[in-house]
Every structure is written in C-alpha cells, then in structure tokens.
Design a protein around this motif. Structure first.
Motif, PDB file in Angstrom:
ATOM      1  N   GLN A 143       0.846  -1.193   0.000  1.00 26.49           N
ATOM      2  CA  GLN A 143       0.000   0.000   0.000  1.00 26.49           C
ATOM      3  C   GLN A 143       0.888   1.251   0.000  1.00 26.49           C
ATOM      4  O   GLN A 143       1.852   1.334   0.771  1.00 26.49           O
ATOM      5  CB  GLN A 143      -0.909   0.018   1.234  1.00 26.49           C
ATOM      6  CG  GLN A 143      -1.924  -1.115   1.262  1.00 26.49           C
ATOM      7  CD  GLN A 143      -3.107  -0.847   0.344  1.00 26.49           C
ATOM      8  OE1 GLN A 143      -3.772   0.178   0.455  1.00 26.49           O
ATOM      9  NE2 GLN A 143      -3.374  -1.769  -0.559  1.00 26.49           N
ATOM     10  N   HIS A 165      -3.360   3.699  -1.017  1.00 23.09           N
ATOM     11  CA  HIS A 165      -3.900   3.015  -2.185  1.00 23.09           C
ATOM     12  C   HIS A 165      -2.911   1.922  -2.602  1.00 23.09           C
ATOM     13  O   HIS A 165      -1.729   1.979  -2.249  1.00 23.09           O
ATOM     14  CB  HIS A 165      -4.105   3.994  -3.343  1.00 23.09           C
ATOM     15  CG  HIS A 165      -5.118   5.054  -3.084  1.00 23.09           C
ATOM     16  ND1 HIS A 165      -6.364   4.791  -2.570  1.00 23.09           N
ATOM     17  CD2 HIS A 165      -5.088   6.410  -3.285  1.00 23.09           C
ATOM     18  CE1 HIS A 165      -7.054   5.927  -2.459  1.00 23.09           C
ATOM     19  NE2 HIS A 165      -6.301   6.918  -2.891  1.00 23.09           N
ATOM     20  N   PRO A 166      -3.359   0.946  -3.375  1.00 24.57           N
ATOM     21  CA  PRO A 166      -2.431  -0.111  -3.800  1.00 24.57           C
ATOM     22  C   PRO A 166      -1.287   0.453  -4.655  1.00 24.57           C
ATOM     23  O   PRO A 166      -1.516   1.298  -5.524  1.00 24.57           O
ATOM     24  CB  PRO A 166      -3.313  -1.050  -4.629  1.00 24.57           C
ATOM     25  CG  PRO A 166      -4.713  -0.758  -4.201  1.00 24.57           C
ATOM     26  CD  PRO A 166      -4.733   0.699  -3.846  1.00 24.57           C
TER      27      PRO A 166
END
Length: 321
Positions: free
Chosen positions: A186, A228-229
């Motif tokens: 992440q 976020h990824p």
C-alpha cells in the motif's frame, strides 16, 4: 426559475438524437491505434459538437480501455459543448473542499469543472511554463479521478509537448519476483498542494513544488493520508499497473524507511524507460482523453513569453483496488 449551473446548462443545451442535423453518423468515425508507440490511438471524423450514439460511446470506451489515450482531432467547441461531450464518459470530478487540487479556489476550496491549464490567462496560470514531471491527476485524493481530457486552444511555437507513460506495460516488464513482492503493498501519496500552501513554494516550481521524494517516519506529515495499492487493477480490463508517479512525496505503509525509499527509487527509474512512453505533438483543436488509472503524463517546458492555453476536464473515479 433558478438559474442553471454551467454543467446543467451544457446538458440542457446538448444536441439531441432525434434531430438529424445534430446527430453523428458513427460510420464516419475511425479509430487508428499507434502501432509503433507504447499507447494511444487517434480518432478521426468525430465531431464532438454532435449527439453520439450508444454504439459510438461504447466503442470509444472500449478503445480507451485498450489504448489508454485517445486523440480527437480538429475539434471546435465552446465550454458548454466541451462539458456536454465529456459527460458521455462519466461524472465530472469534484473533490471535497478539504482536499486541495489544481485550481482549487481560495474562498471555497473547490476547483472549476473546466480548468484552464495555461501561462496566458492571468488567474488561470496554474501550471506556468516549466517542465512538469510524470504524474497522474489527483492520486493523493481518496477517490482519484478516472480520466482527464485536455483541449488545445493556443499553443507555443516551441516546446510544451505532453508525454504519457503506459504503467501497465511498465508493470508487465518487471520480473516475477518484483511483481510478487509489490503486489500487496500500500502506497501513500501525499498532497503536493498542501505542501505548496504550507511552504509557499513559487509557482515556477511546477505543480509539485520542492518536496522530498519519500517520507521517512521522522519527517512531519503535512496532509491527510489515503493509502492506495502500489499495484492497481484496472476496473474494466483487469490489467495491473504501477500506481506511482516520479516526484511527489510518498510512503509505503508498514515498510522500513530506507528499504522503502530504495524500492520506490528503483520503480521510478523503471517507469522512465522510453519504451513505455508516447510524446504528443499538439495541434490546435486536439482533445486528448486519457485514463488516469493506468498512465502518467508529463510536459516539456516552453518559453515564458509564448502563450499556451489548454482546457482540462477530469472525470470522477472510484477507490483504487
């Protein structure tokens, strides 16, 4: 009767399917992929002032998902026509007032639906004339925009080209061990506009100002953090892409500082390989529509005394996964 907002007025005034003189014949439209480039396709014959059929819009959406960048040639639109055409593809991106973005207004914190990307219109001189490093619009927001359109009104004689990077190709070119290592990581991308506000960086520093490339845990946090990824999945095609830009302050969650900084630096150098990129030579009347979820874009500098005016509209997206 209450007056309409510009967006509502654009939809109210939009051309109608049942009026033959306002309807586009889909057979006139050709989509020609860049066979010798990493991404992109040129759309010929489309008149964005006209009503478009469901088949045409579906075809264009499929082309965008495949080629990531679409270039509409020889357009002549006013602002309401531009808004009406754009909303075939989604809702206008409107971040919350507590999340600064390009052109956010001082009084409301909200940016206009159409952002003049220019060095030539006074209050709208949001990006100056310098180089802009590779980035995706609104990556630091909780719901980043899905895509953006940029419409060329006035161009400099020298410089000002825009390049796009195919971050799907960049991910696919990584070795299997690296892919496996980064697939579940992440990434926090910190808001560069918050840093610029707090450090009062000059507008000549570009969109991002002077900021560190990686935040170590002993450094202050200046903006809200939305993890976020690092490897994002495209919601339509299912293809994976690196969700990373080259110069904004970032941090990997639950990762050792020095190792995280080194990994990000390696991935950023990987993204900059020329085989992943396409550089666009602008012509007046071009509208370029790109997928923010799986591309980065950058700009070459141009002389300060030469005028450049383009108009950007961004479309709402969803939480990355």
């Amino acid at each position: 009767m209450t007056s309409l907002t510009p967006l509502s007025q654009a939809i109210h005034d939009a051309p109608r399917w049942h009026q033959a003189d306002q309807f586009q014949d889909g057979s006139e439209i050709r989509i020609v992929p860049h066979t010798d480039q990493a991404l992109g396709a040129v759309v010929y014959g489309l008149d964005a002032r006209k009503a478009q059929s469901g088949e045409t819009i579906f075809r264009l959406k499929q082309a965008l998902a495949e080629h990531l960048v679409l270039i509409f040639k020889q357009q002549q639109l006013d602002d309401l026509q531009y808004l009406a055409f754009t909303t075939y593809f989604g809702s206008i991106f409107r971040p919350a007032a507590d999340t600064p973005v390009l052109a956010a207004q001082d009084d409301s914190g909200v940016s206009p639906d159409i952002v003049p990307v220019s060095n030539a219109v006074g209050q709208g001189d949001y990006t100056g004339h310098g180089e802009l490093s590779p980035h995706a619009n609104h990556q630091w927001t909780p719901l980043p925009s899905f895509g953006s359109l940029l419409y060329a009104i006035e161009l400099p004689q020298d410089g000002g080209q825009t390049s796009w990077i195919n971050t799907i190709k960049a991910y696919n070119a990584l070795d299997a061990d690296t892919q496996a290592h980064i697939d579940q990581l992440q990434l926090i991308i910190y808001n560069p506009f918050v840093r610029r506000q707090k450090t009062q960086a000059s507008s000549q520093d570009g969109v991002y100002g002077n900021s560190p490339l990686y935040r170590f845990k002993d450094q202050p946090v200046l903006s809200h953090a939305y993890p976020h990824p690092l490897v994002r999945t495209h919601p339509e095609s299912g293809r994976k892409a690196l969700w990373l830009n080259t110069h904004t302050e970032v941090e990997l969650e639950n990762y050792e500082d020095q190792a995280g900084s080194e990994l990000i630096a390696q991935l950023r150098a990987h993204l900059l390989q020329p085989e992943f990129a396409y550089e666009h030579q602008w012509e007046v009347g071009d509208i370029v529509f790109w997928d923010n979820q799986v591309t980065l874009h950058s700009r070459r500098p141009f002389p300060a005394e030469q005028c450049r005016l383009l108009k950007r509209i961004s479309l709402a997206g969803s939480r990355p996964f």
